[in-house]
Design an enzyme around this catalytic site. Structure first.
Site, PDB file in Angstrom:
ATOM      1  N   LYS A 211       0.843  -1.200   0.000  1.00  0.00           N
ATOM      2  CA  LYS A 211       0.000   0.000   0.000  1.00  0.00           C
ATOM      3  C   LYS A 211       0.881   1.253   0.000  1.00  0.00           C
ATOM      4  O   LYS A 211       0.696   2.165  -0.789  1.00  0.00           O
ATOM      5  CB  LYS A 211      -0.926  -0.020   1.226  1.00  0.00           C
ATOM      6  CG  LYS A 211      -1.790   1.214   1.336  1.00  0.00           C
ATOM      7  CD  LYS A 211      -2.764   1.110   2.497  1.00  0.00           C
ATOM      8  CE  LYS A 211      -3.432   2.465   2.721  1.00  0.00           C
ATOM      9  NZ  LYS A 211      -4.393   2.472   3.796  1.00  0.00           N
ATOM     10  N   GLU A 217      10.497  -4.748   4.467  1.00  0.00           N
ATOM     11  CA  GLU A 217      10.511  -6.162   4.101  1.00  0.00           C
ATOM     12  C   GLU A 217      10.203  -6.347   2.615  1.00  0.00           C
ATOM     13  O   GLU A 217      10.896  -7.073   1.892  1.00  0.00           O
ATOM     14  CB  GLU A 217       9.460  -6.938   4.919  1.00  0.00           C
ATOM     15  CG  GLU A 217       9.769  -7.108   6.388  1.00  0.00           C
ATOM     16  CD  GLU A 217       9.284  -5.933   7.232  1.00  0.00           C
ATOM     17  OE1 GLU A 217       9.024  -4.845   6.664  1.00  0.00           O
ATOM     18  OE2 GLU A 217       9.188  -6.109   8.460  1.00  0.00           O
ATOM     19  N   GLY A 283      -4.823  -1.655   4.953  1.00  0.00           N
ATOM     20  CA  GLY A 283      -4.068  -2.823   4.480  1.00  0.00           C
ATOM     21  C   GLY A 283      -4.779  -4.132   4.785  1.00  0.00           C
ATOM     22  O   GLY A 283      -4.907  -5.018   3.934  1.00  0.00           O
ATOM     23  N   ARG A 284      -5.278  -4.257   6.004  1.00  0.00           N
ATOM     24  CA  ARG A 284      -5.903  -5.532   6.406  1.00  0.00           C
ATOM     25  C   ARG A 284      -7.311  -5.680   5.846  1.00  0.00           C
ATOM     26  O   ARG A 284      -7.986  -6.669   6.099  1.00  0.00           O
ATOM     27  CB  ARG A 284      -5.893  -5.654   7.931  1.00  0.00           C
ATOM     28  CG  ARG A 284      -6.505  -4.477   8.679  1.00  0.00           C
ATOM     29  CD  ARG A 284      -6.099  -4.491  10.145  1.00  0.00           C
ATOM     30  NE  ARG A 284      -6.557  -3.320  10.877  1.00  0.00           N
ATOM     31  CZ  ARG A 284      -5.894  -2.174  10.975  1.00  0.00           C
ATOM     32  NH1 ARG A 284      -4.731  -2.037  10.351  1.00  0.00           N
ATOM     33  NH2 ARG A 284      -6.351  -1.174  11.682  1.00  0.00           N
ATOM     34  N   GLU A 369      -4.870  -6.149  14.798  1.00  0.00           N
ATOM     35  CA  GLU A 369      -4.318  -4.847  14.400  1.00  0.00           C
ATOM     36  C   GLU A 369      -5.434  -3.793  14.496  1.00  0.00           C
ATOM     37  O   GLU A 369      -5.175  -2.626  14.749  1.00  0.00           O
ATOM     38  CB  GLU A 369      -3.745  -4.923  12.979  1.00  0.00           C
ATOM     39  CG  GLU A 369      -2.710  -3.845  12.696  1.00  0.00           C
ATOM     40  CD  GLU A 369      -1.957  -4.043  11.390  1.00  0.00           C
ATOM     41  OE1 GLU A 369      -2.561  -3.851  10.336  1.00  0.00           O
ATOM     42  OE2 GLU A 369      -0.754  -4.380  11.422  1.00  0.00           O
ATOM     43  N   HIS A 400      -6.333 -32.628  17.947  1.00  0.00           N
ATOM     44  CA  HIS A 400      -5.240 -33.459  18.449  1.00  0.00           C
ATOM     45  C   HIS A 400      -4.086 -32.611  18.971  1.00  0.00           C
ATOM     46  O   HIS A 400      -2.970 -33.106  19.133  1.00  0.00           O
ATOM     47  CB  HIS A 400      -4.754 -34.396  17.339  1.00  0.00           C
ATOM     48  CG  HIS A 400      -5.804 -35.398  16.967  1.00  0.00           C
ATOM     49  ND1 HIS A 400      -5.972 -36.588  17.642  1.00  0.00           N
ATOM     50  CD2 HIS A 400      -6.767 -35.362  16.022  1.00  0.00           C
ATOM     51  CE1 HIS A 400      -6.994 -37.253  17.112  1.00  0.00           C
ATOM     52  NE2 HIS A 400      -7.506 -36.525  16.123  1.00  0.00           N
ATOM     53  N   LYS A 533       9.400  -0.978  14.202  1.00  0.00           N
ATOM     54  CA  LYS A 533       9.998  -0.765  12.872  1.00  0.00           C
ATOM     55  C   LYS A 533      11.141   0.249  12.956  1.00  0.00           C
ATOM     56  O   LYS A 533      12.204   0.080  12.384  1.00  0.00           O
ATOM     57  CB  LYS A 533       8.949  -0.177  11.911  1.00  0.00           C
ATOM     58  CG  LYS A 533       7.905  -1.113  11.405  1.00  0.00           C
ATOM     59  CD  LYS A 533       7.061  -0.348  10.373  1.00  0.00           C
ATOM     60  CE  LYS A 533       5.760  -1.034  10.073  1.00  0.00           C
ATOM     61  NZ  LYS A 533       4.878  -0.255   9.220  1.00  0.00           N
TER      62      LYS A 533
HETATM   63  O1  F6P Z   1       3.239  -2.701   9.740  1.00  0.00           O
HETATM   64  C1  F6P Z   1       1.873  -2.945   9.624  1.00  0.00           C
HETATM   65  C2  F6P Z   1       1.396  -2.635   8.244  1.00  0.00           C
HETATM   66  O2  F6P Z   1       1.347  -1.263   8.046  1.00  0.00           O
HETATM   67  C3  F6P Z   1       0.040  -3.269   7.985  1.00  0.00           C
HETATM   68  O3  F6P Z   1      -1.006  -2.510   8.441  1.00  0.00           O
HETATM   69  C4  F6P Z   1       0.075  -3.461   6.519  1.00  0.00           C
HETATM   70  O4  F6P Z   1      -0.889  -4.371   6.085  1.00  0.00           O
HETATM   71  C5  F6P Z   1       1.490  -3.948   6.331  1.00  0.00           C
HETATM   72  O5  F6P Z   1       2.243  -3.190   7.258  1.00  0.00           O
HETATM   73  C6  F6P Z   1       2.058  -3.804   4.962  1.00  0.00           C
HETATM   74  O6  F6P Z   1       2.035  -2.469   4.545  1.00  0.00           O
HETATM   75  P1  F6P Z   1       2.205  -2.089   3.022  1.00  0.00           P
HETATM   76  O7  F6P Z   1       1.096  -2.711   2.256  1.00  0.00           O
HETATM   77  O8  F6P Z   1       2.172  -0.609   2.989  1.00  0.00           O
HETATM   78  O9  F6P Z   1       3.539  -2.627   2.563  1.00  0.00           O
END
Ligand code: F6P
Length: 569
Positions: A211, A217, A283-284, A369, A400, A533
């Site tokens: 987003k 990452e 995002g979620r 979140e 189980h 972060k």
């Molecule tokens: O660190 C949490 C977050 O901001 C989430 O809310 C989001 O889904 C995820 O990181 C990834 O963010 P992006 O889509 O901006 O890479």
């Protein structure tokens, strides 16, 4: 809409719930024995979902007060505020419009928010991603050497990963014949190494989904994937080892999904190959935006649109059904009852469907979140507990593993059981086992017998007298007794179709919203993920050998980093 939310704990209905709770004694055995209409009266439908609430620890009075609570905190008005694009995400001053992603095409009047024709924007992006998905699926879109795409690799994390992975696994039977999908999320280099293993760079398409397009990452993994692509193509003699050839390869093997198209261009991806969405999609809550591009490619745009239609079915139910019959509202209110009155800390989600094996993980981000907050939307401290730890595994694997604690532990763990009448793979056990499993047994029936048995065992338990009556030695009776009164909700649907999956996801989106409204929190921000972060970036130099940065750390962190530096092979 005011930024000062109602304080649920100051409402008359909250006081009534407190009074009700003082005299409350859960008695599922007794209630079912004396009230043959309980199951029917407490079962609701929403779209294709049948939702049996009767095995919850509630009486009719509990539900009646909970519905009053929803009115006391203005749930209907807050719901309208969300659907119509008010800035209910107050800490980010944004509308919350994931529901706009799945409005019926051609709905009149169009939804205009902050001067933007949201319906037109959504339709344009959906058409663009559908056309792209068709091109990839038909082979019209090729890699740099003219070969069609066989595998798409989605690179994203959090909401840019969990939704697509969950849906990909859930709808796997719909993907036969289409390109396969893989998902890279973790910055652990193992992830990208393992997910690219065995792939042919010439037939691989990467989707960088972020987003913000600023997530460490995702951008790191995207660079690793780009290096893998270049190295593989050059090594195979597929492209020249020049900057121009490399850039041309990126153009054919990388697309992006983001709200930040300027950053996409800066990464080297042609904005023409980027699919957009908007800051009003959290995002979620984004799996039904262009973040689902990998799904449209793997399953085809028609399946993707069916998924959206399922979301829409639940949206319409949530927006227009009176609270007494409104499934997301009732499930959210039940969760409030459990968290704030029956001291539940966690909530299990137990799909009796292997295809939903990533659903609990998906729900963890959605619910935790969203509702893991200690301040209300106006910045004041919350006035009650908020949030629950969501967790789960598919049945029967969970049986189980951890069901022991749900059946006989000391805590109340509300659990949602989910099952489908028709399996994706209808297999029979030709031989049977010579005993309980007869030759030719329908394995799905054995599976669902477990689903039915578990909620029954949890609700009604087994008394000491029943255990004794089986001839159990007295010193073992207490260990073999089941208290019962363990609350569950059973959710069933005819089959796990794209539409039903959309309905399920939207159900939990709205359950989460309802809880957030009662608690008065902003369920759409996520400031709690920021500190870690930032510190990771600050600590990184210490990890890489900067002694000054190391000295600045607290004694525990310093010792741990030193351990790393001493043991890194
Ligand atoms: O660190 C949490 C977050 O901001 C989430 O809310 C989001 O889904 C995820 O990181 C990834 O963010 P992006 O889509 O901006 O890479």
């Amino acid at each position: 809409m005011t930024t000062t939310p109602a304080d649920a704990t100051a409402t008359p209905s909250w006081a009534d719930l407190q009074r009700h709770h003082r005299d409350f004694r859960g008695d599922l055995r007794g209630w079912f024995a004396t009230d043959p209409g309980r199951a029917e009266r407490l079962t609701r439908t929403a779209g294709d979902l049948l939702v049996d609430l009767s095995k919850n620890l509630v009486t009719d009075e509990t539900l009646e007060i909970l519905v009053r609570l929803a009115h006391d905190v203005d749930l209907p008005a807050r719901t309208e505020a969300m659907f119509t694009g008010e800035h209910i995400n107050v800490t980010e001053d944004r509308a919350v419009l994931h529901t706009a992603l799945r409005r019926a095409p051609g709905t009149q009047p169009p939804l205009v928010v902050d001067g933007q024709d949201v319906d037109a924007d959504v339709a344009r992006e959906l058409d663009k991603l559908s056309a792209f998905a068709d091109q990839v699926r038909s082979g019209a879109w090729t890699g740099v050497t003219g070969k069609p795409v066989r595998t798409v690799v989605n690179i994203g994390i959090g909401g840019s990963d969990l939704g697509p992975v969950m849906v990909y696994e859930a709808l796997a039977p719909y993907g036969e014949g289409g390109p396969a999908a893989r998902f890279v999320s973790n910055i652990d280099p193992t992830d990208v190494a393992q997910k690219t293993a065995g792939l042919d760079p010439e037939t691989t398409l990467f989707i960088v989904a972020s987003k913000t397009f600023g997530t460490l990452e995702t951008l790191t993994n995207a660079r690793l994937a780009r290096a893998w692509l270049w190295e593989g193509l050059v090594a195979a003699g597929a492209i020249e080892d020049t900057d121009e050839a490399r850039q041309a390869a990126v153009g054919k093997h990388f697309v992006a999904v983001s709200t930040a198209l300027d950053k996409v261009a800066a990464f080297g991806i042609d904005p023409a190959n980027a699919f957009g969405f908007w800051d009003w999609v959290g995002g979620r809550y984004s799996v039904d935006s262009a973040i689902g591009t990998s799904l449209a490619i793997a399953f085809g745009p028609d399946v993707f649109r069916e998924l959206l239609a399922g979301f829409r079915t639940m949206d319409e139910h949530f927006r227009s059904t009176p609270l007494e019959r409104n499934v997301p509202a009732l499930m959210g209110l039940l969760n409030v009852w459990y968290v704030n009155f029956l001291d539940a800390h966690t909530h299990a989600v137990l799909p009796y469907a292997q295809q939903l094996h990533r659903f609990p993980a998906y729900l963890q981000q959605l619910t935790m979140e969203s509702n893991g907050k200690s301040v209300r939307a106006d910045g004041s401290p919350v006035t009650s507990q908020t949030g629950e730890v969501f967790w789960g595994e598919p049945g029967t694997n969970g049986q189980h593993a951890f069901y022991q604690l749900i059946h006989q532990g000391t805590r109340t763990i509300p659990a949602d059981f989910i099952a489908f009448a028709t399996p994706a793979y209808p297999l029979t056990d030709a031989d049977g086992d010579g005993g309980a499993v007869r030759p030719g047994a329908d394995v799905h029936e054995l599976f669902l017998a477990n689903f039915f048995a578990q909620t029954k065992a949890l609700a009604f338990g087994k008394t000491a007298d029943e255990v004794r009556a089986e001839g159990t030695a007295e010193h073992l009776v207490s260990a073999r007794t089941f208290s019962g009164n363990r609350p569950t909700t059973s959710i069933m649907a005819p089959a796990l179709t794209p539409s039903v999956l959309g309905q399920l996801v939207a159900l939990y989106e709205h359950v989460t919203f309802v809880q957030g409204v009662v608690w008065g929190i902003d369920s759409f921000d996520q400031w709690g993920v920021e500190l870690g972060k930032k510190l990771a970036l600050e600590i990184a130099p210490a990890v890489s050998g900067d002694d000054e940065a190391l000295a600045a750390q607290d004694s525990s962190t310093k010792a741990l980093v030193e351990y790393y530096r001493a043991h890194r092979a």
